[in-house]
Design a protein around this motif. Sequence first.
Motif, PDB file in Angstrom:
ATOM      1  N   TRP A 130       8.413   7.519  -7.434  1.00  0.00           N
ATOM      2  CA  TRP A 130       9.337   7.430  -6.296  1.00  0.00           C
ATOM      3  C   TRP A 130       9.929   6.032  -6.143  1.00  0.00           C
ATOM      4  CZ3 TRP A 130       4.268   9.423  -5.412  1.00  0.00           C
ATOM      5  CH2 TRP A 130       4.208  10.828  -5.514  1.00  0.00           C
ATOM      6  N   THR A 131       9.734   5.181  -7.150  1.00  0.00           N
ATOM      7  CA  THR A 131      10.308   3.834  -7.117  1.00  0.00           C
ATOM      8  C   THR A 131      11.079   3.606  -8.408  1.00  0.00           C
ATOM      9  OG1 THR A 131       8.350   2.808  -8.130  1.00  0.00           O
ATOM     10  CG2 THR A 131       8.385   2.978  -5.719  1.00  0.00           C
ATOM     11  N   THR A 132      11.875   2.555  -8.422  1.00  0.00           N
ATOM     12  CA  THR A 132      12.681   2.269  -9.607  1.00  0.00           C
ATOM     13  C   THR A 132      11.868   1.567 -10.690  1.00  0.00           C
ATOM     14  OG1 THR A 132      13.432   0.209  -8.561  1.00  0.00           O
ATOM     15  CG2 THR A 132      14.829   2.163  -8.315  1.00  0.00           C
ATOM     16  N   GLU A 133      10.748   0.909 -10.319  1.00  0.00           N
ATOM     17  CA  GLU A 133       9.909   0.241 -11.308  1.00  0.00           C
ATOM     18  C   GLU A 133       8.463   0.168 -10.803  1.00  0.00           C
ATOM     19  OE1 GLU A 133      10.849  -4.373 -10.029  1.00  0.00           O
ATOM     20  OE2 GLU A 133      11.924  -3.487 -11.714  1.00  0.00           O
ATOM     21  N   ASP A 134       7.534  -0.028 -11.737  1.00  0.00           N
ATOM     22  CA  ASP A 134       6.116  -0.054 -11.379  1.00  0.00           C
ATOM     23  C   ASP A 134       5.792  -1.160 -10.387  1.00  0.00           C
ATOM     24  OD1 ASP A 134       5.814   2.020 -13.091  1.00  0.00           O
ATOM     25  OD2 ASP A 134       4.674   0.933 -14.611  1.00  0.00           O
ATOM     26  N   LYS A 135       6.441  -2.319 -10.539  1.00  0.00           N
ATOM     27  CA  LYS A 135       6.167  -3.442  -9.651  1.00  0.00           C
ATOM     28  C   LYS A 135       6.440  -3.071  -8.196  1.00  0.00           C
ATOM     29  CE  LYS A 135       7.325  -8.302  -8.876  1.00  0.00           C
ATOM     30  NZ  LYS A 135       8.159  -9.454  -9.324  1.00  0.00           N
ATOM     31  N   GLU A 136       7.485  -2.297  -7.980  1.00  0.00           N
ATOM     32  CA  GLU A 136       7.839  -1.852  -6.630  1.00  0.00           C
ATOM     33  C   GLU A 136       6.740  -0.954  -6.065  1.00  0.00           C
ATOM     34  OE1 GLU A 136      11.626   0.420  -4.560  1.00  0.00           O
ATOM     35  OE2 GLU A 136      11.830  -0.351  -6.613  1.00  0.00           O
ATOM     36  N   ALA A 137       6.180  -0.098  -6.908  1.00  0.00           N
ATOM     37  CA  ALA A 137       5.094   0.781  -6.472  1.00  0.00           C
ATOM     38  C   ALA A 137       3.868  -0.030  -6.089  1.00  0.00           C
ATOM     39  CB  ALA A 137       4.749   1.773  -7.581  1.00  0.00           C
ATOM     40  N   LEU A 138       3.546  -1.022  -6.899  1.00  0.00           N
ATOM     41  CA  LEU A 138       2.381  -1.863  -6.605  1.00  0.00           C
ATOM     42  C   LEU A 138       2.563  -2.611  -5.290  1.00  0.00           C
ATOM     43  CD1 LEU A 138      -0.351  -3.009  -7.469  1.00  0.00           C
ATOM     44  CD2 LEU A 138       0.879  -4.781  -8.733  1.00  0.00           C
ATOM     45  N   GLN A 139       3.760  -3.142  -5.056  1.00  0.00           N
ATOM     46  CA  GLN A 139       4.015  -3.870  -3.814  1.00  0.00           C
ATOM     47  C   GLN A 139       3.864  -2.956  -2.590  1.00  0.00           C
ATOM     48  OE1 GLN A 139       4.389  -7.203  -3.489  1.00  0.00           O
ATOM     49  NE2 GLN A 139       3.948  -7.190  -5.688  1.00  0.00           N
ATOM     50  N   ALA A 140       4.202  -1.670  -2.756  1.00  0.00           N
ATOM     51  CA  ALA A 140       4.026  -0.724  -1.658  1.00  0.00           C
ATOM     52  C   ALA A 140       2.546  -0.462  -1.383  1.00  0.00           C
ATOM     53  CB  ALA A 140       4.746   0.583  -1.986  1.00  0.00           C
ATOM     54  N   LEU A 141       1.720  -0.527  -2.435  1.00  0.00           N
ATOM     55  CA  LEU A 141       0.297  -0.234  -2.291  1.00  0.00           C
ATOM     56  C   LEU A 141      -0.515  -1.414  -1.761  1.00  0.00           C
ATOM     57  CD1 LEU A 141      -0.245   1.695  -5.642  1.00  0.00           C
ATOM     58  CD2 LEU A 141      -0.628   2.653  -3.361  1.00  0.00           C
ATOM     59  N   LEU A 142      -0.070  -2.637  -2.035  1.00  0.00           N
ATOM     60  CA  LEU A 142      -0.890  -3.811  -1.741  1.00  0.00           C
ATOM     61  C   LEU A 142      -1.266  -3.976  -0.259  1.00  0.00           C
ATOM     62  CD1 LEU A 142       0.503  -6.500  -4.209  1.00  0.00           C
ATOM     63  CD2 LEU A 142      -1.680  -5.266  -4.289  1.00  0.00           C
ATOM     64  N   PRO A 143      -0.352  -3.709   0.706  1.00  0.00           N
ATOM     65  CA  PRO A 143      -0.785  -3.804   2.104  1.00  0.00           C
ATOM     66  C   PRO A 143      -1.909  -2.826   2.442  1.00  0.00           C
ATOM     67  CG  PRO A 143       1.602  -3.858   1.961  1.00  0.00           C
ATOM     68  CD  PRO A 143       1.109  -3.495   0.598  1.00  0.00           C
ATOM     69  N   LEU A 144      -1.866  -1.634   1.854  1.00  0.00           N
ATOM     70  CA  LEU A 144      -2.937  -0.664   2.057  1.00  0.00           C
ATOM     71  C   LEU A 144      -4.256  -1.193   1.489  1.00  0.00           C
ATOM     72  CD1 LEU A 144      -4.112   2.169   2.672  1.00  0.00           C
ATOM     73  CD2 LEU A 144      -3.196   2.908   0.450  1.00  0.00           C
ATOM     74  N   VAL A 145      -4.188  -1.758   0.298  1.00  0.00           N
ATOM     75  CA  VAL A 145      -5.382  -2.305  -0.345  1.00  0.00           C
ATOM     76  C   VAL A 145      -5.927  -3.477   0.459  1.00  0.00           C
ATOM     77  CG1 VAL A 145      -6.282  -3.417  -2.429  1.00  0.00           C
ATOM     78  CG2 VAL A 145      -4.635  -1.545  -2.623  1.00  0.00           C
ATOM     79  N   ALA A 146      -5.041  -4.368   0.892  1.00  0.00           N
ATOM     80  CA  ALA A 146      -5.475  -5.535   1.676  1.00  0.00           C
ATOM     81  C   ALA A 146      -6.117  -5.098   2.985  1.00  0.00           C
ATOM     82  CB  ALA A 146      -4.285  -6.453   1.934  1.00  0.00           C
ATOM     83  N   GLY A 147      -5.532  -4.103   3.643  1.00  0.00           N
ATOM     84  CA  GLY A 147      -6.111  -3.602   4.884  1.00  0.00           C
ATOM     85  C   GLY A 147      -7.473  -2.973   4.659  1.00  0.00           C
ATOM     86  N   THR A 148      -7.612  -2.248   3.568  1.00  0.00           N
ATOM     87  CA  THR A 148      -8.899  -1.631   3.248  1.00  0.00           C
ATOM     88  C   THR A 148      -9.960  -2.687   2.991  1.00  0.00           C
ATOM     89  OG1 THR A 148      -7.773   0.284   2.294  1.00  0.00           O
ATOM     90  CG2 THR A 148     -10.070  -0.049   1.674  1.00  0.00           C
ATOM     91  N   LEU A 149      -9.607  -3.738   2.256  1.00  0.00           N
ATOM     92  CA  LEU A 149     -10.564  -4.810   1.974  1.00  0.00           C
ATOM     93  C   LEU A 149     -10.972  -5.541   3.257  1.00  0.00           C
ATOM     94  CD1 LEU A 149      -9.179  -6.313  -1.364  1.00  0.00           C
ATOM     95  CD2 LEU A 149     -11.235  -4.922  -1.042  1.00  0.00           C
ATOM     96  N   ARG A 150     -10.028  -5.711   4.173  1.00  0.00           N
ATOM     97  CA  ARG A 150     -10.379  -6.324   5.458  1.00  0.00           C
ATOM     98  C   ARG A 150     -11.364  -5.445   6.219  1.00  0.00           C
ATOM     99  NH1 ARG A 150      -4.865  -7.879   5.547  1.00  0.00           N
ATOM    100  NH2 ARG A 150      -4.315  -6.019   6.745  1.00  0.00           N
ATOM    101  N   ASN A 151     -11.130  -4.138   6.195  1.00  0.00           N
ATOM    102  CA  ASN A 151     -12.049  -3.221   6.871  1.00  0.00           C
ATOM    103  C   ASN A 151     -13.445  -3.288   6.253  1.00  0.00           C
ATOM    104  OD1 ASN A 151      -9.945  -2.378   8.484  1.00  0.00           O
ATOM    105  ND2 ASN A 151      -9.516  -0.538   7.303  1.00  0.00           N
TER     106      ASN A 151
END
Length: 290
Positions: free
Chosen positions: A198-219
């Motif tokens: 659903w993105t034009t490149e893999d990097k864009e997909a990773l950037q969409a995921l990183l806030p979720l990952v960061a929030g999970t690690l904080r939890n």
Amino acid sequence: MQKPAIVILGVGRLGSALACLARDYGYPLTAITAGHRETAVAFSEATSIPAYFDNVEAAAQGDIILITVSDRILPVVLEELIAGKRLRSGQVLLHTSGVLAGEALAAARQFGTSVGSMHPLQSFADIETARRNLSGSAFAIDGDPEAVAAASRLAIDLGGKLLRVPPEERVLYHAAACIASNYLVALLHVAEKLLARWTTEDKEALQALLPLVAGTLRNVAQQGTSAALTGPIIRGDASTVGQHLKALPQDFLNVYQILGQEALKLSGDRIPVAEREAIASLLSADKKNH
């Protein structure tokens, strides 16, 4: 009290970071070596730490000798030091391997040298991040009493925490580190590939995921793994798990099922028995049964 002089044999990403940090915290750095002459010269010019092109001669310059080469090269460096006969009583010889205990350096004891290991529980993608990430990291330390004392003091001075791992359990310790770091990267790559449609490149997909990952690690940091678990499994939502399994490409099915089984264990008795059994059945079934 004057701090002991440190020698770094093998200034790669970790060795470079340790050298710079130790110097920042008041340790005299008296010698460094590297696998390539150009690397040693460049590091010496950037830091004014003396470069040597012979591990034996370099090791003779220090009180604490840190061997920061790869596990494959470690026996080669040790053989050089033994053959050179410049090690001496009162010196501490440490390696930074994760999987090996300090006993890997046992041959150096013939010179009265204390041996041990000092492995930072951290990943090092490059020199700068290595330097930033070392402070606050745990260091797995073992070896002779004098080596453990010297390594512990150095780790604490660098802002680290001590982790005493029995030598016979060092491989298990390293496996835990591998799962937490290397396999986390691999897992994020799986999620990135799924989201990339659903993105034009893999990097864009990773950037969409990183806030979720960061929030999970904080939890996780604030609440621990059990309390931080969210999603359909902890909710007992067998229907959603089943839909996931039907939608996932075959290549990613095993990853989902194996990690789902661990999440189910982590949920404990917070899921009603009927829902638990339904989810367990889904996670252990073949793709063709979904």
